[in-house]
Motif scaffolding. Structure first.
Motif, PDB file in Angstrom:
ATOM      1  N   LYS A  24      -4.048 110.254-104.741  1.00  0.00           N
ATOM      2  CA  LYS A  24      -4.314 110.499-106.164  1.00  0.00           C
ATOM      3  C   LYS A  24      -5.402 111.559-106.278  1.00  0.00           C
ATOM      4  N   LYS A  25      -5.237 112.472-107.214  1.00  0.00           N
ATOM      5  CA  LYS A  25      -6.254 113.499-107.471  1.00  0.00           C
ATOM      6  C   LYS A  25      -7.525 112.813-107.967  1.00  0.00           C
ATOM      7  N   LEU A  26      -8.638 113.130-107.356  1.00  0.00           N
ATOM      8  CA  LEU A  26      -9.912 112.564-107.808  1.00  0.00           C
ATOM      9  C   LEU A  26     -10.871 113.671-108.221  1.00  0.00           C
ATOM     10  N   ASP A  27     -11.727 113.353-109.184  1.00  0.00           N
ATOM     11  CA  ASP A  27     -12.900 114.187-109.426  1.00  0.00           C
ATOM     12  C   ASP A  27     -13.960 113.626-108.498  1.00  0.00           C
ATOM     13  N   MET A  28     -14.180 114.334-107.396  1.00  0.00           N
ATOM     14  CA  MET A  28     -15.045 113.784-106.351  1.00  0.00           C
ATOM     15  C   MET A  28     -16.513 113.740-106.797  1.00  0.00           C
ATOM     16  N   ILE A  29     -17.176 112.659-106.452  1.00  0.00           N
ATOM     17  CA  ILE A  29     -18.621 112.544-106.674  1.00  0.00           C
ATOM     18  C   ILE A  29     -19.273 113.162-105.427  1.00  0.00           C
ATOM     19  N   PRO A  30     -20.159 114.156-105.595  1.00  0.00           N
ATOM     20  CA  PRO A  30     -20.617 114.925-104.422  1.00  0.00           C
ATOM     21  C   PRO A  30     -21.673 114.215-103.580  1.00  0.00           C
ATOM     22  N   VAL A  31     -21.468 112.924-103.342  1.00  0.00           N
ATOM     23  CA  VAL A  31     -22.419 112.201-102.486  1.00  0.00           C
ATOM     24  C   VAL A  31     -21.674 111.475-101.377  1.00  0.00           C
ATOM     25  N   GLU A  32     -22.364 111.294-100.259  1.00  0.00           N
ATOM     26  CA  GLU A  32     -21.822 110.558 -99.120  1.00  0.00           C
ATOM     27  C   GLU A  32     -22.529 109.209 -99.076  1.00  0.00           C
ATOM     28  N   CYS A  33     -21.747 108.151 -98.951  1.00  0.00           N
ATOM     29  CA  CYS A  33     -22.282 106.791 -98.919  1.00  0.00           C
ATOM     30  C   CYS A  33     -22.217 106.298 -97.474  1.00  0.00           C
ATOM     31  N   VAL A  34     -23.367 105.962 -96.908  1.00  0.00           N
ATOM     32  CA  VAL A  34     -23.411 105.562 -95.494  1.00  0.00           C
ATOM     33  C   VAL A  34     -23.943 104.136 -95.375  1.00  0.00           C
ATOM     34  N   VAL A  35     -23.223 103.301 -94.626  1.00  0.00           N
ATOM     35  CA  VAL A  35     -23.719 101.979 -94.250  1.00  0.00           C
ATOM     36  C   VAL A  35     -23.916 101.970 -92.743  1.00  0.00           C
ATOM     37  N   ARG A  36     -25.015 101.350 -92.300  1.00  0.00           N
ATOM     38  CA  ARG A  36     -25.331 101.313 -90.867  1.00  0.00           C
ATOM     39  C   ARG A  36     -25.555  99.871 -90.408  1.00  0.00           C
ATOM     40  N   ASN A  37     -24.849  99.505 -89.344  1.00  0.00           N
ATOM     41  CA  ASN A  37     -25.025  98.190 -88.707  1.00  0.00           C
ATOM     42  C   ASN A  37     -25.927  98.273 -87.480  1.00  0.00           C
ATOM     43  N   LEU A  38     -25.899  99.434 -86.834  1.00  0.00           N
ATOM     44  CA  LEU A  38     -26.739  99.676 -85.646  1.00  0.00           C
ATOM     45  C   LEU A  38     -27.352 101.066 -85.817  1.00  0.00           C
ATOM     46  N   ALA A  39     -28.518 101.268 -85.227  1.00  0.00           N
ATOM     47  CA  ALA A  39     -29.190 102.567 -85.386  1.00  0.00           C
ATOM     48  C   ALA A  39     -28.554 103.616 -84.478  1.00  0.00           C
ATOM     49  N   ALA A  40     -28.216 104.758 -85.068  1.00  0.00           N
ATOM     50  CA  ALA A  40     -27.688 105.900 -84.311  1.00  0.00           C
ATOM     51  C   ALA A  40     -27.828 107.124 -85.208  1.00  0.00           C
ATOM     52  N   GLY A  41     -27.799 108.295 -84.608  1.00  0.00           N
ATOM     53  CA  GLY A  41     -27.789 109.530 -85.390  1.00  0.00           C
ATOM     54  C   GLY A  41     -29.076 109.762 -86.150  1.00  0.00           C
ATOM     55  N   SER A  42     -28.928 110.203 -87.400  1.00  0.00           N
ATOM     56  CA  SER A  42     -30.090 110.709 -88.143  1.00  0.00           C
ATOM     57  C   SER A  42     -31.141 109.636 -88.410  1.00  0.00           C
ATOM     58  N   ILE A  43     -30.727 108.373 -88.502  1.00  0.00           N
ATOM     59  CA  ILE A  43     -31.721 107.330 -88.829  1.00  0.00           C
ATOM     60  C   ILE A  43     -32.701 107.133 -87.667  1.00  0.00           C
ATOM     61  N   CYS A  44     -32.242 107.389 -86.447  1.00  0.00           N
ATOM     62  CA  CYS A  44     -33.123 107.251 -85.273  1.00  0.00           C
ATOM     63  C   CYS A  44     -34.219 108.303 -85.322  1.00  0.00           C
ATOM     64  N   LYS A  45     -33.802 109.550 -85.635  1.00  0.00           N
ATOM     65  CA  LYS A  45     -34.767 110.664 -85.698  1.00  0.00           C
ATOM     66  C   LYS A  45     -35.740 110.450 -86.847  1.00  0.00           C
ATOM     67  N   ARG A  46     -35.184 110.035 -88.010  1.00  0.00           N
ATOM     68  CA  ARG A  46     -35.998 109.924 -89.220  1.00  0.00           C
ATOM     69  C   ARG A  46     -37.068 108.857 -89.118  1.00  0.00           C
ATOM     70  N   TYR A  47     -36.702 107.692 -88.542  1.00  0.00           N
ATOM     71  CA  TYR A  47     -37.635 106.562 -88.560  1.00  0.00           C
ATOM     72  C   TYR A  47     -38.093 106.140 -87.159  1.00  0.00           C
ATOM     73  N   GLY A  48     -37.728 106.934 -86.142  1.00  0.00           N
ATOM     74  CA  GLY A  48     -38.171 106.631 -84.779  1.00  0.00           C
ATOM     75  C   GLY A  48     -37.559 105.363 -84.211  1.00  0.00           C
ATOM     76  N   LEU A  49     -36.343 105.057 -84.608  1.00  0.00           N
ATOM     77  CA  LEU A  49     -35.691 103.838 -84.106  1.00  0.00           C
ATOM     78  C   LEU A  49     -34.966 104.137 -82.800  1.00  0.00           C
TER      79      LEU A  49
END
Ligand code: ADP
Ligand code: TMP
Ligand code: ASP
Length: 237
Positions: free
Chosen positions: A82-107
């Motif tokens: 279906k054609k959507l009017d996209m909302i220009p945000v990305e929604c992220v849920v994290r169960n384990l630390a990886a990627g940017s959250i590790c760098k940002r908060y030192g995890l």
């Protein structure tokens, strides 16, 4: 349904109009990108694997009561949505630390995040997808407060459905990114769910089975995506 002009060509998919103004065709290409489009490669079979993978997951989510844009798979590399009017945000849920959250908060990578956490990012490669909050989204008019709440609720609901699905197949759903859009004022899950937009680890060895294989030059990218699919019972033909 007839495929018409290309409307938009993104980093990994192209969007086509159809003879129905309410429907688009998503073409999953082999192009693979990371780091805001600065690392780019074509990986054989990626379009096909992600299209089939996404169709499988979207159907699971629909069955669990999550409304999506997915209509049907059209071919190996194309799906009708279906054609959507996209909302220009990305929604992220994290169960384990990886990627940017590790760098940002030192995890340390792999630290359990309990309860799972939620983050919004602005979808903007030039600005490197900065993290944003609910107030930015409402104040800058990217979505209204009711839709902001609904995006959070639905993104967590996806976790309830998919975490268990991956666990049953001996994998950990580390984190994932979702995009939503509006169709006649209704919020629907859009874009895709595939190993390109989430992190998946083998439950025992914690071997990376997602796009981090491409980002980190670990090799066997699409072979591993196919293994994830096979464990979930997906037939890639
Ligand atoms: P990007 O734009 O990040 O490079 P892609 O290459 O995956 O990403 O391009 C697909 C584009 O199509 C994305 O911008 C996504 O927001 C958009 N999109 C996904 N689903 C829909 C839809 N149902 N209607 C309109 N646009 C969509
Ligand atoms: P991050 O750790 O880089 O913030 O990414 C979190 C999750 O979101 C991860 O599964 C990858 C996914 N993601 C995308 O799919 N596209 C993006 O542009 C970004 C930044 C992340
Ligand atoms: N999808 C984004 C890009 O292509 C970010 C990423 O997945 O690393 O640049």
């Amino acid at each position: 349904m007839e495929k018409r002009d290309e409307l938009y060509s993104g980093k990994a998919k192209s969007v086509y109009k159809t003879d129905d103004p309410g429907l688009f065709v998503l073409h999953f290409r082999n192009d693979t990108s990371a780091f805001d489009g600065t690392k780019v490669e074509k990986l054989m079979d990626k379009g096909k694997v992600n299209n089939i993978f996404n169709a499988f997951i979207m159907k699971k989510l629909e069955k669990a009561g999550i409304k999506t844009h997915f209509v049907k798979q059209l071919s190996e590399t194309e799906s009708l949505v279906k054609k959507l009017d996209m909302i220009p945000v990305e929604c992220v849920v994290r169960n384990l630390a990886a990627g940017s959250i590790c760098k940002r908060y030192g995890l340390p990578e792999g630290q359990e995040i309990s309860p799972p956490t939620f983050e919004f990012f602005l979808k903007n490669d030039e600005l490197h997808d900065p993290m944003i909050n609910d107030y930015h989204i409402a104040s800058f008019g990217w979505a209204d407060p009711a839709h902001i709440e609904e995006m959070k609720k639905l993104t967590f609901k996806v976790n309830e459905v998919l975490k268990g699905l991956f666990e049953q197949a001996n994998m950990l759903l580390v984190d994932y990114k979702l995009e939503f859009g509006l169709s006649d004022g209704e919020l629907l899950l859009g874009d895709e769910f595939s190993p390109d937009g989430c992190r998946i680890w083998d439950a025992e060895t914690r071997r990376k089975m997602d796009k981090d294989r491409f980002r980190q030059d670990l090799g066997d990218v699409i072979e591993t995506y196919k293994e994830v699919g096979a464990r979930l019972g997906i037939d890639f033909g």
